[in-house]
Design an enzyme around this catalytic site. Structure first.
Site, PDB file in Angstrom:
ATOM      1  N   GLY A 106       0.815  -1.204   0.000  1.00 26.89           N
ATOM      2  CA  GLY A 106       0.000   0.000   0.000  1.00 26.89           C
ATOM      3  C   GLY A 106       0.848   1.253   0.000  1.00 26.89           C
TER       4      GLY A 106
ATOM      5  N   GLY B  61       0.445   5.471   1.526  1.00 21.43           N
ATOM      6  CA  GLY B  61      -0.354   6.468   2.221  1.00 21.43           C
ATOM      7  C   GLY B  61       0.367   7.795   2.293  1.00 21.43           C
ATOM      8  N   GLY B  62      -0.148   8.684   3.181  1.00 20.38           N
ATOM      9  CA  GLY B  62       0.436   9.997   3.316  1.00 20.38           C
ATOM     10  C   GLY B  62       1.866   9.970   3.791  1.00 20.38           C
ATOM     11  N   PHE B  63       2.236   8.976   4.573  1.00 20.58           N
ATOM     12  CA  PHE B  63       3.603   8.889   5.093  1.00 20.58           C
ATOM     13  C   PHE B  63       4.567   8.319   4.063  1.00 20.58           C
ATOM     14  CE2 PHE B  63       6.894   6.713   7.693  1.00 20.58           C
ATOM     15  CZ  PHE B  63       7.404   7.838   8.332  1.00 20.58           C
TER      16      PHE B  63
ATOM     17  N   LYS C  60       5.279   4.657   1.302  1.00 23.54           N
ATOM     18  CA  LYS C  60       4.885   3.302   0.914  1.00 23.54           C
ATOM     19  C   LYS C  60       4.909   2.360   2.118  1.00 23.54           C
ATOM     20  CE  LYS C  60       6.230   3.536  -3.952  1.00 23.54           C
ATOM     21  NZ  LYS C  60       7.026   2.921  -5.042  1.00 23.54           N
ATOM     22  N   VAL C  61       4.054   1.338   2.031  1.00 21.64           N
ATOM     23  CA  VAL C  61       3.945   0.346   3.103  1.00 21.64           C
ATOM     24  C   VAL C  61       4.356  -1.010   2.551  1.00 21.64           C
ATOM     25  CG1 VAL C  61       2.455  -0.673   4.856  1.00 21.64           C
ATOM     26  CG2 VAL C  61       2.001   1.651   4.029  1.00 21.64           C
TER      27      VAL C  61
ATOM     28  N   LYS D   1       6.453   1.006   7.190  1.00 22.68           N
ATOM     29  CA  LYS D   1       6.085   2.227   6.482  1.00 22.68           C
ATOM     30  C   LYS D   1       7.331   3.078   6.289  1.00 22.68           C
ATOM     31  CE  LYS D   1       1.329   2.379   8.117  1.00 22.68           C
ATOM     32  NZ  LYS D   1       0.237   3.237   8.594  1.00 22.68           N
TER      33      LYS D   1
ATOM     34  N   ASP E  92      -7.882  11.931   9.929  1.00 25.09           N
ATOM     35  CA  ASP E  92      -8.237  11.253   8.676  1.00 25.09           C
ATOM     36  C   ASP E  92      -8.951   9.933   8.964  1.00 25.09           C
ATOM     37  OD1 ASP E  92      -8.475  10.955   5.971  1.00 25.09           O
ATOM     38  OD2 ASP E  92      -6.428  10.280   5.635  1.00 25.09           O
TER      39      ASP E  92
ATOM     40  N   LYS F 112     -11.350   7.180   8.335  1.00 25.73           N
ATOM     41  CA  LYS F 112     -12.018   6.622   7.164  1.00 25.73           C
ATOM     42  C   LYS F 112     -11.805   5.111   7.181  1.00 25.73           C
ATOM     43  CE  LYS F 112      -7.986   7.602   4.240  1.00 25.73           C
ATOM     44  NZ  LYS F 112      -7.508   8.304   3.029  1.00 25.73           N
TER      45      LYS F 112
END
Length: 822
Positions: free
Chosen positions: A494, A496-498, A500-501, A515, A612, A614
């Protein structure tokens, strides 16, 4: 006459002497301590413990309190299912006569969550029973417990302590212990020798820890032991012959390990055994005939091993569950005894009996010990040879056919032999190719690194005085690289904002989520901010928050390492999965997310605004327990650095509309996002959907339809009629209230938790489905204190409300406060 009068008064004097005055009251300091505990520790809407009444004289008004015979001191405190949350209050130190403290949580989805180091317990020197099962999530195993030397019963299982804890030798000071439950706690390494000196122990449950050791011979010292559960502990070696000294043993559970060798004949002394589980190991040899003569044995599970020999001529009538499948038993094919109704209770499939269909063996017997074909196996053990050892193990004692883990030297030698054979063919060409590849990769990586990271800052970024916070691991970049194949795309799960995971597999068997920030630190201030973020995250411990396992700040990189959630995120389950989340699981998830956010708002120090909320930031573990993720970190505007940002990090559809007016994010902003998630759980609809013609915004779509047409008009069609309408009506209304435009009109997360907890506590879960977690068998991880517990079968879709509501007509009615169980 005088003598006669004295004789008449004697009974009265005896009553006063033996029973004391009738107006005895609880020590005032202890009563004040209880009220302080209620105010500081119990977070639910708790109506018991009423000031102005005496805990010892008004039992119904003081739930969970038991006093001594004279009514002067509290000796039992039970706060189970009272919503305990946070550190143990200092006031508990004043209950100096306390003998029993139960702060456990029997319900997986409930709210008990003890924090801190349990330091206040040090004053409870009279404590005999301590139960903190399934809630304590903060740091390593609490040292204060070792000081409670009067403990007879210690139950602290299902806590999953962090930091790879090991038991201290100080446990040897707890000489009075009779019961020790420490299962599922991430305990690492062999158990201290002092444990096996506690001769009063009757029950030990240490299941699913990472002991990675032999069963010690010193276990023979525990001659009073009646219950031993060491399943799933990565034990190796054999079952020691010293096990035969435990003649009082009634339940022995050693399944799901890598035990090898024979069942020792000394175990025929264990004639009181009623439950024996040795399944899913690598045990071999013949099943001893004396096992079949045990007259108390009711459950025998030996499946998925390498046992051979014949089926017994007769079974004891006491046996109600016999599991022998996936072994190498031979001889005549046995017939199922008439008293067994089905093969779930009697299974001899996938063996080597004459005439037995073994076509499915390779499919059904995937367990390493029993996956070979019959002919292949018997050829390998011909002439008395031992069966092959498990992978990564080597022969240990060939007399009894036990194995042990391969040492590093053995692994190196094996690799050298194989490498030598291959190298003889093309070693020179291979070496040249490898060298050229390494040089090319180093040059490429160096150029890439130089383009993003200023090497002159390396010395400035290194701070020898900064210490990593306790309970989290400071990983080396090389460790993370090995675990992810060099951060290969194949490990990427995945972004995200930080950044890649990645999913990483580590040497110690752990699977973790990694992360990695998309950029490198460009200043010492950026690194300081990242380290401060690590410090803050390390303080957040709650069962409904994804746990931070560690970090890496080497060479300017910023990496956060979290526990890996195998079931992915809620968004995928709602909108991508072909499976159906049932109504109860959705309610459980809503409750879990609410608890996680309440903790961030009310108990974190300092408080945390998620920013955030969700479904894709709600992750699910193996049991589909919801955990909130990605709190506290967002992507900064500077593409060259990633750190904590005060700028909003939100997503369309979940973002607080008030922000555009006030330019300020508050805890009410998280409540808004939560309200949208709650509506998604109820409706199965996305927050923003442009194919929803009537209104692409979910909140505005639900509001008029719920008011005019009711819950059936908006509920997820996947649920059909299989949901409690009143509860889902309340959930939808609560979601809309959370998503009100005026932030001051929204409830707090604490208020949300109180509402949903009440609904959940009055529901009965439906029968297991594809999404339900089920145990491998009906066996408990703990001794059964009583039998004959009722079970609910064939539950209809109307069986949603707890049986505590005795009127059957209330199952679909609005549950007012007057109907709730007290």
């Amino acid at each position: 006459m005088v003598v006669g009068a004295w004789w008449l008064l004697t009974p009265v004097l005896l009553i006063v002497v033996f029973f004391g005055p009738s107006n005895a009251v609880l020590n005032a300091d202890e009563k004040d301590a209880l009220l302080t505990i209620k105010n500081q520790w119990i977070t639910t809407n708790f109506t018991s413990w009423i000031a102005g009444t005496d805990p010892c004289l008004n039992i119904t008004a003081w739930r969970g309190i038991v006093c001594d015979a004279l009514g002067e001191h509290v000796i039992t405190l039970n706060v189970t299912k009272m919503g305990v949350n946070g550190s143990i209050p200092e006031a508990i130190r004043r209950l100096t006569f306390l003998e029993s403290l139960d702060a456990s949580e029997p319900d997986k989805a409930a709210s008990t969550n003890i924090e801190g180091d349990l330091g206040p317990l040090a004053s409870l020197t009279h404590l005999k029973s301590l139960n903190i099962s399934r809630n304590y999530r903060n740091g390593s195993f609490p040292d204060v417990i070792y000081n409670l030397t009067n403990l007879v019963e210690l139950k602290a299982d299902n806590n999953k302590f962090t930091g790879n804890p090991s038991l201290s030798h100080r446990i040897g000071n707890m000489k009075k212990l009779e019961t020790l439950y420490l299962g599922s706690n991430n305990i690492v390494g062999s158990l201290p020798a002092e444990l096996w000196t506690l001769r009063n122990l009757r029950e030990i449950s240490l299941w699913e820890n990472k002991l990675e050791s032999e069963i010690p011979k010193a276990i023979a010292n525990l001659t009073n032991l009646e219950f031993l559960n060491l399943h799933g502990c990565k034990l190796w070696g054999g079952i020691p012959s010293e096990m035969g000294a435990l003649k009082r043993m009634r339940t022995l559970q050693l399944y799901s390990n890598t035990l090898t060798g024979r069942i020792p004949d000394t175990m025929q002394n264990l004639t009181l055994l009623s439950n024996l589980r040795l399944d899913q190991n690598y045990l071999s040899g013949k099943i001893p005939q004396w096992i079949w003569s045990f007259q108390n044995l009711t459950n025998l599970q030996l499946e998925k091993n390498s046992f051979e020999g014949s089926y017994p001529a007769m079974l004891q009538q006491t046996l109600s569950n016999v599991q022998l499948d996936c072994n190498y038993l031979n001889g005549a094919l046995p017939v199922m005894p008439s008293r067994f109704s089905n093969t779930q209770k009697w299974d001899v499939d996938e063996n080597c009996f004459t005439g037995q269909d073994i076509k499915e063996r390779s499919i059904q017997c995937k367990w390493g010990a029993s996956n070979a074909a019959c002919t292949e196996y018997f050829a390998s053990v011909a002439n008395g040879a031992c069966p092959p050892c498990p992978a990564d193990q080597q022969p240990y004692n060939t007399t009894v056919c036990t194995c042990k883990p391969k040492d590093e030297e053995s692994k190196t030698n094996t690799s050298a032999i194989v490498g030598g054979v291959v190298g003889a063919v093309g070693g020179v060409l291979l070496t040249v190719s490898i060298v050229l590849c390494i040089l090319w990769k180093r040059k490429k990586d160096h150029a890439k690194l130089m383009g993003r990271f200023n090497p002159q800052l390396a010395e400035e970024l290194y701070d020898p005085n900064w210490q990593a916070p306790a309970g989290v691991q400071r990983f080396k970049l090389s460790e993370l690289s090995r675990a992810t194949g060099g951060f290969d795309e194949a490990h990427e799960i995945g972004e995200g904002g930080f950044g890649k995971v990645f999913v990483g597999e580590f040497k110690d068997g752990r699977t973790l989520a990694i992360k990695r920030a998309s950029g490198l630190v460009s200043s010492s201030q950026g690194m300081a901010e990242f380290r401060n973020e690590v410090l803050l995250l390390s303080r957040l411990h709650h069962k409904n928050l994804v746990r931070l396992e560690g970090f890496c700040d080497e060479s300017g990189v910023q990496v956060l390492v979290y526990e890996f959630m195998r079931q992915g995120n809620l968004h995928a389950h709602l909108f991508r999965s072909t499976k159906r989340l049932n109504w109860y699981k959705r309610l459980e998830i809503a409750v879990g997310v609410a608890h996680g956010l309440e903790y961030l708002h009310s108990y974190a120090d300092p408080p945390v605004i998620h920013r955030d909320v969700k479904p894709s930031n709600v992750l699910l573990d193996d049991n589909l327990i919801a955990k909130v993720a990605d709190f506290g970190i967002s992507k900064a505007t500077d593409t060259e650095a990633t750190h904590v940002s005060t700028r909003p990090a939100g997503t369309a559809g979940y973002f607080d509309p008030q922000y555009f007016i006030r330019q300020q994010l508050t805890t009410a902003s998280d409540v808004y996002g939560y309200g949208v998630v709650l509506l998604e759980l109820v409706t199965g609809q996305r927050a923003i959907d442009h194919t929803r013609i009537s209104n692409f915004n979910l909140v505005e779509w639900v509001r008029p339809k719920l008011k005019e047409e009711g819950i059936r008009a908006i509920v997820d069609p996947k649920l059909g009629d299989d949901y409690p309408e009143d509860i889902y009506q309340d959930m939808a209304k609560l979601g809309l209230q959370c998503a009100l435009f005026d932030k001051d009109s929204r409830p707090t997360m604490k208020e949300v938790v109180n509402i949903l907890d009440t609904n959940l506590s009055n529901c009965i879960p439906p029968p297991p489905s594809d999404y339900s977690f089920t145990w491998e068998s009906g066996d408990s991880d703990y001794p059964t204190k009583a039998s004959g517990s009722a079970s609910v079968t064939g539950a209809s879709t109307s069986s949603y409300v707890s049986s505590k509501l005795t009127d059957p007509d209330l199952s679909h009615k609005k549950m007012s406060s007057s109907l709730l169980p007290r």
